[in-house]
Write a protein that holds these residues in place. Structure first.
Motif, PDB file in Angstrom:
ATOM      1  N   LEU A  25     -50.658  24.325  45.873  1.00 39.54           N
ATOM      2  CA  LEU A  25     -49.706  25.336  46.326  1.00 39.54           C
ATOM      3  C   LEU A  25     -50.308  26.216  47.415  1.00 39.54           C
ATOM      4  O   LEU A  25     -49.667  26.507  48.428  1.00 39.54           O
ATOM      5  CB  LEU A  25     -49.255  26.204  45.147  1.00 39.54           C
ATOM      6  CG  LEU A  25     -48.297  25.571  44.139  1.00 39.54           C
ATOM      7  CD1 LEU A  25     -48.080  26.498  42.960  1.00 39.54           C
ATOM      8  CD2 LEU A  25     -46.969  25.219  44.783  1.00 39.54           C
ATOM      9  N   GLN A  44     -36.197  25.522  46.931  1.00 42.14           N
ATOM     10  CA  GLN A  44     -35.978  24.140  47.357  1.00 42.14           C
ATOM     11  C   GLN A  44     -36.404  23.940  48.800  1.00 42.14           C
ATOM     12  O   GLN A  44     -36.985  22.910  49.152  1.00 42.14           O
ATOM     13  CB  GLN A  44     -34.495  23.775  47.195  1.00 42.14           C
ATOM     14  CG  GLN A  44     -34.181  22.324  47.505  1.00 42.14           C
ATOM     15  CD  GLN A  44     -32.710  21.995  47.317  1.00 42.14           C
ATOM     16  OE1 GLN A  44     -31.956  22.769  46.728  1.00 42.14           O
ATOM     17  NE2 GLN A  44     -32.300  20.852  47.828  1.00 42.14           N
ATOM     18  N   LEU A  47     -40.249  23.822  48.779  1.00 40.70           N
ATOM     19  CA  LEU A  47     -40.746  22.582  48.172  1.00 40.70           C
ATOM     20  C   LEU A  47     -40.543  21.379  49.084  1.00 40.70           C
ATOM     21  O   LEU A  47     -41.385  20.489  49.150  1.00 40.70           O
ATOM     22  CB  LEU A  47     -40.057  22.342  46.830  1.00 40.70           C
ATOM     23  CG  LEU A  47     -40.404  23.307  45.691  1.00 40.70           C
ATOM     24  CD1 LEU A  47     -39.573  22.984  44.461  1.00 40.70           C
ATOM     25  CD2 LEU A  47     -41.886  23.255  45.359  1.00 40.70           C
ATOM     26  N   SER A  48     -39.420  21.355  49.786  1.00 38.82           N
ATOM     27  CA  SER A  48     -39.110  20.194  50.633  1.00 38.82           C
ATOM     28  C   SER A  48     -39.855  20.227  51.961  1.00 38.82           C
ATOM     29  O   SER A  48     -40.236  19.172  52.474  1.00 38.82           O
ATOM     30  CB  SER A  48     -37.605  20.113  50.883  1.00 38.82           C
ATOM     31  OG  SER A  48     -37.153  21.264  51.573  1.00 38.82           O
ATOM     32  N   TYR A  51     -44.297  21.149  50.628  1.00 41.04           N
ATOM     33  CA  TYR A  51     -44.910  20.281  49.627  1.00 41.04           C
ATOM     34  C   TYR A  51     -44.268  18.899  49.563  1.00 41.04           C
ATOM     35  O   TYR A  51     -44.813  17.993  48.932  1.00 41.04           O
ATOM     36  CB  TYR A  51     -44.841  20.949  48.247  1.00 41.04           C
ATOM     37  CG  TYR A  51     -45.409  22.349  48.265  1.00 41.04           C
ATOM     38  CD1 TYR A  51     -46.769  22.557  48.468  1.00 41.04           C
ATOM     39  CD2 TYR A  51     -44.594  23.461  48.116  1.00 41.04           C
ATOM     40  CE1 TYR A  51     -47.303  23.833  48.507  1.00 41.04           C
ATOM     41  CE2 TYR A  51     -45.116  24.752  48.150  1.00 41.04           C
ATOM     42  CZ  TYR A  51     -46.471  24.929  48.343  1.00 41.04           C
ATOM     43  OH  TYR A  51     -46.987  26.197  48.386  1.00 41.04           O
ATOM     44  N   ASP A  54     -39.148  17.815  47.072  1.00 37.36           N
ATOM     45  CA  ASP A  54     -37.757  18.086  46.722  1.00 37.36           C
ATOM     46  C   ASP A  54     -36.890  17.683  47.903  1.00 37.36           C
ATOM     47  O   ASP A  54     -37.383  17.382  48.996  1.00 37.36           O
ATOM     48  CB  ASP A  54     -37.566  19.569  46.393  1.00 37.36           C
ATOM     49  CG  ASP A  54     -36.331  19.804  45.538  1.00 37.36           C
ATOM     50  OD1 ASP A  54     -35.529  18.859  45.381  1.00 37.36           O
ATOM     51  OD2 ASP A  54     -36.154  20.932  45.034  1.00 37.36           O
ATOM     52  N   SER A 234     -43.954  30.427  46.128  1.00 35.82           N
ATOM     53  CA  SER A 234     -45.029  29.733  45.412  1.00 35.82           C
ATOM     54  C   SER A 234     -45.499  30.555  44.222  1.00 35.82           C
ATOM     55  O   SER A 234     -45.771  30.022  43.144  1.00 35.82           O
ATOM     56  CB  SER A 234     -46.211  29.460  46.354  1.00 35.82           C
ATOM     57  OG  SER A 234     -45.834  28.594  47.395  1.00 35.82           O
ATOM     58  N   LEU A 237     -42.886  30.238  41.561  1.00 37.12           N
ATOM     59  CA  LEU A 237     -42.968  28.920  40.922  1.00 37.12           C
ATOM     60  C   LEU A 237     -44.142  28.860  39.961  1.00 37.12           C
ATOM     61  O   LEU A 237     -44.011  28.384  38.827  1.00 37.12           O
ATOM     62  CB  LEU A 237     -43.113  27.831  41.998  1.00 37.12           C
ATOM     63  CG  LEU A 237     -43.333  26.404  41.498  1.00 37.12           C
ATOM     64  CD1 LEU A 237     -42.140  25.926  40.683  1.00 37.12           C
ATOM     65  CD2 LEU A 237     -43.603  25.466  42.664  1.00 37.12           C
ATOM     66  N   ALA A 330     -47.508  15.400  45.041  1.00 32.64           N
ATOM     67  CA  ALA A 330     -47.870  16.330  43.965  1.00 32.64           C
ATOM     68  C   ALA A 330     -48.753  15.658  42.912  1.00 32.64           C
ATOM     69  O   ALA A 330     -48.923  16.179  41.823  1.00 32.64           O
ATOM     70  CB  ALA A 330     -46.608  16.872  43.303  1.00 32.64           C
TER      71      ALA A 330
END
Length: 375
Positions: A25, A44, A47-48, A51, A54, A234, A237, A330
């Motif tokens: 992260l 979202q 994350l997309s 990382y 998503d 982050s 999350l 991940a």
């Protein structure tokens, strides 16, 4: 011993898993102040776009993205175009600013120059056994391999050095290649064509601290796009994940305490059965201290062996979890070791000392003559 191995295994699994997740992260978002994309879930979007685990919230207009990138508060704006994958590895359309953002370097080959030329991460090359000059076809979507773009093949021109970040699991190419793969012709020089072009998101670096407050507010209120902070999302999350991790840690600690009680009961019952043997040892010259140390060592050996077995089980379980994870970005690894694991073994050592202390005291105080006469 089995109980302490189980508890130690859970603690090891949680320690390694949470640490790796935290590092991923933090490391992947390093240098990114803001992500701008289509309106929707902020988490979202993060994350997309950072990382790659998503689905994107949608697309934004290339014209709007360019106008935003030219804002005086923006130091760097890195465009991303997503939508395809190769064997689960995301194909990311971008430009050289993404390379500079993550300080990427090539282990061999060159960066892309023409359409449908790609640079792949070290894990992509390793897992799929690819080399410079190889060709492959991407698939539409972010994980499926059913809708293959058979007409347009990508040519590998370079392989990136390992960085330990998400870039190890990416396929990088130009945004124009992504557009053409989906039937959108170039025509960047024609403003009329620009309005039809879209990208997924922008990774933003601020020019000054003043932008931290003003720029996200301006994007969210004055445009059709949304701005999301990687640091904020982050942290949110990880706080959500942390609740479950903390609960599981307490469960593991309780299991280890139960194992301490179990070892205490085992040693206490064993002491009753071996009282005559210990008395004979005393008669043959064994001191009280020696008997005391033997009982303590027995408890320590049981718990330390259990702790070491638990450490191995934790690493093996994490490796299996990583193997079956759908998203390579991940993926967790059991081949990851931390100095803190020594504290887990030390904890097992202390559990052994505490659990065997009372039986050892009783053995120390045993009356030799009465024990032998009763036998």
């Amino acid at each position: 011993m089995l109980l302490i191995a189980f508890g130690t295994g859970i603690l090891t699994l949680l320690l390694l898993g949470s640490t790796q997740a935290g590092e991923k992260l933090k490391g992947n978002a390093n240098g990114i102040d803001l992500v701008v994309g289509a309106k929707g879930s902020s988490l979202q979007l993060i994350l997309s776009s950072i990382y790659f685990i998503d689905f994107p919230t949608g697309n934004i207009s290339l014209t709007d993205a360019k106008n935003l990138a030219q804002n005086p508060m923006v130091k760097r704006a890195v465009p991303l175009a997503l939508g395809d994958n190769y064997a689960g590895f995301r194909i990311v359309g971008t430009d050289t600013s993404y390379i500079n953002l993550y300080h990427l370097k090539l282990v061999q080959g060159n960066y892309w120059k023409n359409d449908f030329e790609v640079v792949i991460g070290s894990e992509v090359a390793k897992i799929k056994k690819l080399k410079v000059g190889d060709k492959f076809s991407g698939s539409h979507g972010l994980s499926s391999d059913e809708d293959v773009h058979e007409r347009d093949q990508n040519t590998i021109t370079g392989i990136l050095k390992p960085t330990g970040t998400v870039t190890d699991n990416l396929v990088l190419t130009s945004i124009e290649s992504i557009w053409k793969m989906h039937g959108i012709e170039d025509g960047l020089e024609e403003p009329a064509h620009q309005s039809k072009k879209e990208i997924t998101s922008l990774l933003i670096q601020y020019r000054s601290r003043m932008s931290i407050v003003l720029f996200p507010m301006m994007v969210n209120k004055s445009t059709s796009m949304q701005a999301a902070s990687p640091a904020k999302e982050s942290a949110r999350l990880f706080s959500l994940i942390g609740v479950g991790v903390d609960t599981a840690k307490w469960f593991a600690i309780i299991v280890m305490l139960i194992s301490a009680i179990s070892i205490f009961v085992t040693l206490y019952n064993s002491l009753k059965e071996r009282m005559y043997d210990l008395a004979i040892m005393r008669v043959m010259g064994g001191s009280q201290l020696k008997v005391f140390i033997i009982i303590i060592l027995e408890g320590i050996i049981l718990t330390v062996i259990g702790s070491v077995i638990g450490l191995f089980l934790g690493h093996i379980c994490l490796q299996l979890i990583g193997h079956f994870q759908d998203s390579p970005q991940a993926r967790l690894s059991g081949l990851y070791f931390m100095p803190e694991e020594l504290f887990i073994v030390l904890g097992g050592f202390l559990v052994g000392v505490v659990a065997s202390f009372l039986p050892a005291i009783q053995a120390y105080r045993t009356d030799i003559s009465n024990t032998i006469l009763r036998a």
